[in-house]
Design a protein around this motif. Structure first.
Motif, PDB file in Angstrom:
ATOM      1  N   GLU A  64     -13.209 -82.549  50.410  1.00 14.93           N
ATOM      2  CA  GLU A  64     -12.364 -81.485  49.867  1.00 14.93           C
ATOM      3  C   GLU A  64     -13.127 -80.679  48.813  1.00 14.93           C
ATOM      4  O   GLU A  64     -14.002 -81.213  48.127  1.00 14.93           O
ATOM      5  CB  GLU A  64     -11.093 -82.073  49.248  1.00 14.93           C
ATOM      6  N   PRO A  65     -12.794 -79.401  48.655  1.00 21.84           N
ATOM      7  CA  PRO A  65     -13.453 -78.595  47.615  1.00 21.84           C
ATOM      8  C   PRO A  65     -13.266 -79.225  46.233  1.00 21.84           C
ATOM      9  O   PRO A  65     -12.153 -79.609  45.866  1.00 21.84           O
ATOM     10  CB  PRO A  65     -12.743 -77.242  47.708  1.00 21.84           C
ATOM     11  N   TRP A  66     -14.338 -79.310  45.484  1.00 16.56           N
ATOM     12  CA  TRP A  66     -14.283 -79.997  44.196  1.00 16.56           C
ATOM     13  C   TRP A  66     -13.283 -79.340  43.247  1.00 16.56           C
ATOM     14  O   TRP A  66     -12.624 -80.028  42.458  1.00 16.56           O
ATOM     15  CB  TRP A  66     -15.677 -80.038  43.549  1.00 16.56           C
ATOM     16  N   TYR A  67     -13.164 -78.013  43.307  1.00 18.37           N
ATOM     17  CA  TYR A  67     -12.284 -77.317  42.377  1.00 18.37           C
ATOM     18  C   TYR A  67     -10.815 -77.595  42.691  1.00 18.37           C
ATOM     19  O   TYR A  67      -9.979 -77.611  41.785  1.00 18.37           O
ATOM     20  CB  TYR A  67     -12.580 -75.815  42.356  1.00 18.37           C
ATOM     21  N   ASP A  68     -10.480 -77.839  43.963  1.00 19.41           N
ATOM     22  CA  ASP A  68      -9.113 -78.246  44.299  1.00 19.41           C
ATOM     23  C   ASP A  68      -8.834 -79.645  43.765  1.00 19.41           C
ATOM     24  O   ASP A  68      -7.744 -79.918  43.238  1.00 19.41           O
ATOM     25  CB  ASP A  68      -8.898 -78.213  45.807  1.00 19.41           C
ATOM     26  N   VAL A  69      -9.812 -80.532  43.902  1.00 17.30           N
ATOM     27  CA  VAL A  69      -9.657 -81.897  43.389  1.00 17.30           C
ATOM     28  C   VAL A  69      -9.491 -81.880  41.875  1.00 17.30           C
ATOM     29  O   VAL A  69      -8.616 -82.560  41.320  1.00 17.30           O
ATOM     30  CB  VAL A  69     -10.869 -82.760  43.795  1.00 17.30           C
ATOM     31  N   PHE A  70     -10.306 -81.097  41.191  1.00 21.00           N
ATOM     32  CA  PHE A  70     -10.213 -81.015  39.732  1.00 21.00           C
ATOM     33  C   PHE A  70      -8.872 -80.433  39.295  1.00 21.00           C
ATOM     34  O   PHE A  70      -8.282 -80.879  38.306  1.00 21.00           O
ATOM     35  CB  PHE A  70     -11.356 -80.157  39.180  1.00 21.00           C
ATOM     36  N   ALA A  71      -8.398 -79.431  40.011  1.00 24.19           N
ATOM     37  CA  ALA A  71      -7.139 -78.792  39.639  1.00 24.19           C
ATOM     38  C   ALA A  71      -5.967 -79.769  39.734  1.00 24.19           C
ATOM     39  O   ALA A  71      -4.988 -79.651  38.983  1.00 24.19           O
ATOM     40  CB  ALA A  71      -6.879 -77.582  40.528  1.00 24.19           C
ATOM     41  N   ASP A  72      -6.055 -80.745  40.628  1.00 23.07           N
ATOM     42  CA  ASP A  72      -4.979 -81.715  40.822  1.00 23.07           C
ATOM     43  C   ASP A  72      -5.145 -82.976  39.978  1.00 23.07           C
ATOM     44  O   ASP A  72      -4.217 -83.791  39.904  1.00 23.07           O
ATOM     45  CB  ASP A  72      -4.906 -82.133  42.295  1.00 23.07           C
TER      46      ASP A  72
END
Length: 317
Positions: A140-148
């Motif tokens: 998964e895109p790292w920025y999506d993971v970080f946002a969650d």
């Protein structure tokens, strides 16, 4: 623009001779009381991300070849430069992780030359057994993971002490622009835990208290942790994108505004060093033995070393 795939699956930096097993080495390297006093040899004050490379690689090799002692102490570059400017520490050699920061703080009173000798880049280090880590491992895109991610799951270095810390915030800003993530930098700045001692940044992944950390590539190599490589648009690893990196900035707690820049290390011998000859000998050794740096995950390409100012006799451009 994109030379790396932020959706790629997990990669793993190779172990470097079992250094820092269970975090044991770096735990004792930062801010040691009594360091940089008197020594029969060279005294070095260096960026914390170089602690293992210098303490376990360059330093012992220098002692063996030169017959001089090596004494090192390691902090975030902002912090170590304050120690030098305030005359709290009196090293022979100063090594920073932001070339402009060293020049802004030390020139012209403390230094009139420096040499750029190694490069690095940002990566996302993660623990695969955590929920964010599993998502990163799944591509998964790292920025999506970080946002969650929950508050406290992500660690960054302290931006007021260390270029790695403010580069993490600038990473978030550049990624916000690159991917249209409104409010991403501010959200990550509020959510991430700030770790004061740079070499301890990855300890949380190993002891289970953190899921992810924004780290330098060599730090991940030395700790043998899983990583997600980042796009060159915001990993601060491509000199050709220096102008793009510089569009993001951070103002430190002491009021200094720093712009994004490629991760390059530079070294100088202080003009009032106690043992300038030992300092010059150490810097020369560093430049002549770049394999000791690459063995610890640092990059030394054909453009390095680069000199700024007028290096003294014995350190040849």
């Amino acid at each position: 623009m994109h030379s790396r795939d932020d959706r790629a699956g997990p990669s793993r930096w190779s172990r470097r001779n079992a250094l820092v097993a269970a975090g044991g080495l770096t735990a004792g390297l930062v801010g040691t009381a009594g360091c940089l006093g008197g020594t029969d040899g060279v005294r070095v004050l260096a960026a914390g991300s170089l602690a293992v490379a210098l303490e376990s690689g360059v330093g012992p090799a220098f002692e063996s070849e030169s017959g001089l002692g090596y004494e090192g102490e390691y902090y975030g570059t902002n912090a170590l430069l304050r120690l030098v400017v305030d005359e709290t520490k009196h090293p022979d050699v100063v090594i920073g992780a932001d070339i402009d920061l060293l020049r802004d703080r030390l020139y012209p009173e403390q230094a009139d030359w420096d040499v750029e000798f190694a490069a690095n880049e940002l990566v996302i280090a993660y623990a695969p057994e955590t929920e964010p880590g599993a998502r990163l491992a799944g591509g998964e895109p790292w920025y999506d993971v970080f946002a969650d991610a929950e508050a406290g799951a992500i660690a960054i270095s302290d931006p007021d002490l260390d270029p790695l810390g403010y580069r993490a915030l600038l990473l978030f800003e550049l990624a916000e622009r690159e991917h249209g993530l409104e409010g991403f930098r501010d959200a990550m700045a509020d959510r991430a835990v700030r770790v004061a001692d740079e070499p301890q940044l990855l300890a949380g992944l190993e002891n289970g208290t953190r899921a992810c950390a924004v780290a330098y590539g060599n730090m991940a190599a030395e700790r043998d942790v899983a990583v997600r490589e980042l796009d060159t648009a915001y990993n601060f690893g491509d000199p050709a994108l220096a102008d793009q990196y510089a569009t993001a900035s951070y103002t430190t707690a002491d009021g200094q505004t720093v712009e994004g820049s490629p991760v390059v290390y530079n070294a100088t011998v202080r003009t009032d060093a106690d043992d300038p000859d030992a300092g010059r000998e150490f810097v020369s050794f560093l430049l002549e033995n770049d394999d000791l740096l690459s063995d610890h995950g640092l990059r030394v390409d054909d453009a390095l070393p680069r000199f700024h100012g007028n290096p003294p006799e014995g350190i040849d451009p």
